[in-house]
Design a protein around this motif. Structure first.
Motif, PDB file in Angstrom:
ATOM      1  N   UNK A 239       0.187  -1.225  -0.049  1.00 52.56           N
ATOM      2  CA  UNK A 239      -0.096  -0.042  -0.089  1.00 52.56           C
ATOM      3  C   UNK A 239       0.993   1.324   0.160  1.00 52.56           C
ATOM      4  N   UNK A 240       1.869   1.117   0.271  1.00 53.62           N
ATOM      5  CA  UNK A 240       2.904   2.425   1.103  1.00 53.62           C
ATOM      6  C   UNK A 240       3.543   2.659  -1.043  1.00 53.62           C
ATOM      7  N   UNK A 241       3.713   1.193  -1.285  1.00 54.43           N
ATOM      8  CA  UNK A 241       4.962   1.454  -2.735  1.00 54.43           C
ATOM      9  C   UNK A 241       3.362   2.459  -3.390  1.00 54.43           C
ATOM     10  N   UNK A 242       2.219   2.087  -3.600  1.00 52.29           N
ATOM     11  CA  UNK A 242       1.357   1.847  -4.167  1.00 52.29           C
ATOM     12  C   UNK A 242       0.801   3.422  -4.438  1.00 52.29           C
ATOM     13  N   UNK A 243       0.569   4.963  -2.883  1.00 51.57           N
ATOM     14  CA  UNK A 243       0.569   5.511  -2.512  1.00 51.57           C
ATOM     15  C   UNK A 243       1.612   6.317  -3.399  1.00 51.57           C
ATOM     16  N   UNK A 244       3.095   5.722  -2.142  1.00 51.55           N
ATOM     17  CA  UNK A 244       4.114   7.195  -3.982  1.00 51.55           C
ATOM     18  C   UNK A 244       4.210   6.828  -5.248  1.00 51.55           C
ATOM     19  N   UNK A 245       3.859   5.859  -5.279  1.00 52.27           N
ATOM     20  CA  UNK A 245       3.583   5.807  -7.182  1.00 52.27           C
ATOM     21  C   UNK A 245       2.680   6.282  -7.802  1.00 52.27           C
ATOM     22  N   UNK A 246       1.590   6.606  -6.547  1.00 53.01           N
ATOM     23  CA  UNK A 246       0.238   7.418  -7.047  1.00 53.01           C
ATOM     24  C   UNK A 246       1.163   9.260  -6.607  1.00 53.01           C
ATOM     25  N   UNK A 247       1.699   9.618  -5.828  1.00 52.57           N
ATOM     26  CA  UNK A 247       2.282  11.061  -5.609  1.00 52.57           C
ATOM     27  C   UNK A 247       3.169  11.539  -6.411  1.00 52.57           C
ATOM     28  N   UNK A 248       4.153  10.270  -7.085  1.00 57.72           N
ATOM     29  CA  UNK A 248       4.698  10.754  -8.153  1.00 57.72           C
ATOM     30  C   UNK A 248       4.256  10.786  -9.501  1.00 57.72           C
ATOM     31  N   UNK A 249       3.255   9.885 -10.185  1.00 57.05           N
ATOM     32  CA  UNK A 249       2.245  10.771 -11.042  1.00 57.05           C
ATOM     33  C   UNK A 249       1.311  11.981 -10.779  1.00 57.05           C
ATOM     34  N   UNK A 250       1.497  12.483  -9.421  1.00 56.01           N
ATOM     35  CA  UNK A 250       0.401  13.413  -9.621  1.00 56.01           C
ATOM     36  C   UNK A 250       1.743  14.558  -9.304  1.00 56.01           C
ATOM     37  N   UNK A 251       3.174  14.681  -9.079  1.00 54.25           N
ATOM     38  CA  UNK A 251       4.020  14.984  -9.421  1.00 54.25           C
ATOM     39  C   UNK A 251       4.290  15.051 -10.923  1.00 54.25           C
ATOM     40  N   UNK A 252       4.794  14.174 -11.331  1.00 55.95           N
ATOM     41  CA  UNK A 252       4.679  14.353 -12.667  1.00 55.95           C
ATOM     42  C   UNK A 252       4.239  15.021 -13.526  1.00 55.95           C
ATOM     43  N   UNK A 253       2.830  15.347 -13.872  1.00 58.25           N
ATOM     44  CA  UNK A 253       1.421  15.256 -14.227  1.00 58.25           C
ATOM     45  C   UNK A 253       2.217  17.460 -13.752  1.00 58.25           C
ATOM     46  N   UNK A 254       2.540  17.628 -12.641  1.00 57.11           N
ATOM     47  CA  UNK A 254       1.979  18.871 -12.123  1.00 57.11           C
ATOM     48  C   UNK A 254       3.535  19.378 -13.004  1.00 57.11           C
ATOM     49  N   UNK A 255       4.995  18.555 -12.904  1.00 55.03           N
ATOM     50  CA  UNK A 255       5.578  19.585 -13.505  1.00 55.03           C
ATOM     51  C   UNK A 255       5.080  19.266 -15.399  1.00 55.03           C
ATOM     52  N   UNK A 256       4.685  18.681 -15.640  1.00 52.22           N
ATOM     53  CA  UNK A 256       4.496  18.859 -16.988  1.00 52.22           C
ATOM     54  C   UNK A 256       3.961  19.810 -18.051  1.00 52.22           C
ATOM     55  N   UNK A 257       3.111  20.449 -16.537  1.00 56.47           N
ATOM     56  CA  UNK A 257       1.586  21.275 -16.610  1.00 56.47           C
ATOM     57  C   UNK A 257       2.250  22.343 -16.670  1.00 56.47           C
ATOM     58  N   UNK A 258       3.590  22.493 -15.724  1.00 55.76           N
ATOM     59  CA  UNK A 258       4.658  23.832 -15.269  1.00 55.76           C
ATOM     60  C   UNK A 258       5.159  24.380 -16.302  1.00 55.76           C
ATOM     61  N   UNK A 259       5.924  23.069 -16.999  1.00 57.70           N
ATOM     62  CA  UNK A 259       6.320  23.563 -18.687  1.00 57.70           C
ATOM     63  C   UNK A 259       6.016  24.597 -19.234  1.00 57.70           C
ATOM     64  N   UNK A 260       4.469  24.527 -19.298  1.00 56.19           N
ATOM     65  CA  UNK A 260       4.332  25.284 -21.003  1.00 56.19           C
ATOM     66  C   UNK A 260       4.063  26.265 -20.950  1.00 56.19           C
TER      67      UNK A 260
END
Length: 130
Positions: free
Chosen positions: A109-130
């Motif tokens: 469960x901890x690994x799943x939570x960390x993975x979801x947080x990483x997806x959210x951070x990656x989406x935020x970084x991709x959004x911020x580069x525009x």
């Protein structure tokens, strides 16, 4: 053109994450709902009671005293203990044995939570580069 493509990736990832959140909430609701339908929590155990105090003591009686009689002692044969080089037979369940432990553990469960947080951070970084 690039901004529209990045917005689309962000929108899709947002919808996927929102869908996972809704799916998790439905799962939790089903888990607690089924528990309630099955009868809820088990009934609490009754409080322990103290036994009543003895108000009278028993009167002594004349009883026969056992007398020791000579008996022969039987010595059990000693069996060698198995060492690491000797194989010990083990029983294996066939068919209706105990089920293996399965399911999500705390680390999974901890690994799943960390993975979801990483997806959210990656989406935020991709959004911020525009």
């Amino acid at each position: 053109m690039i901004a529209a493509r990045e917005n689309r990736v962000f929108a899709i990832s947002t919808m996927v994450l929102a869908g996972l959140l809704v799916l998790g909430l439905v799962g939790l609701g089903g888990f607690y709902g089924l528990r309630r339908l099955r009868g809820g929590e088990p009934a609490p155990l009754p409080a322990p009671t103290k036994p009543p105090l003895a108000l009278s003591t028993p009167t002594p009686t004349k009883a026969l005293i056992p007398i020791a009689t000579p008996t022969s002692v039987v010595v059990a044969a000693t069996t060698p203990t198995p060492t690491t080089s000797q194989a010990t037979p083990t029983a294996t369940p066939s068919g209706g044995g105990a089920l293996p432990a399965t399911g999500w553990g705390g680390f999974d469960s901890l690994l799943l939570g960390v993975g979801l947080v990483m997806v959210m951070i990656a989406a935020r970084l991709a959004r911020g580069r525009t």
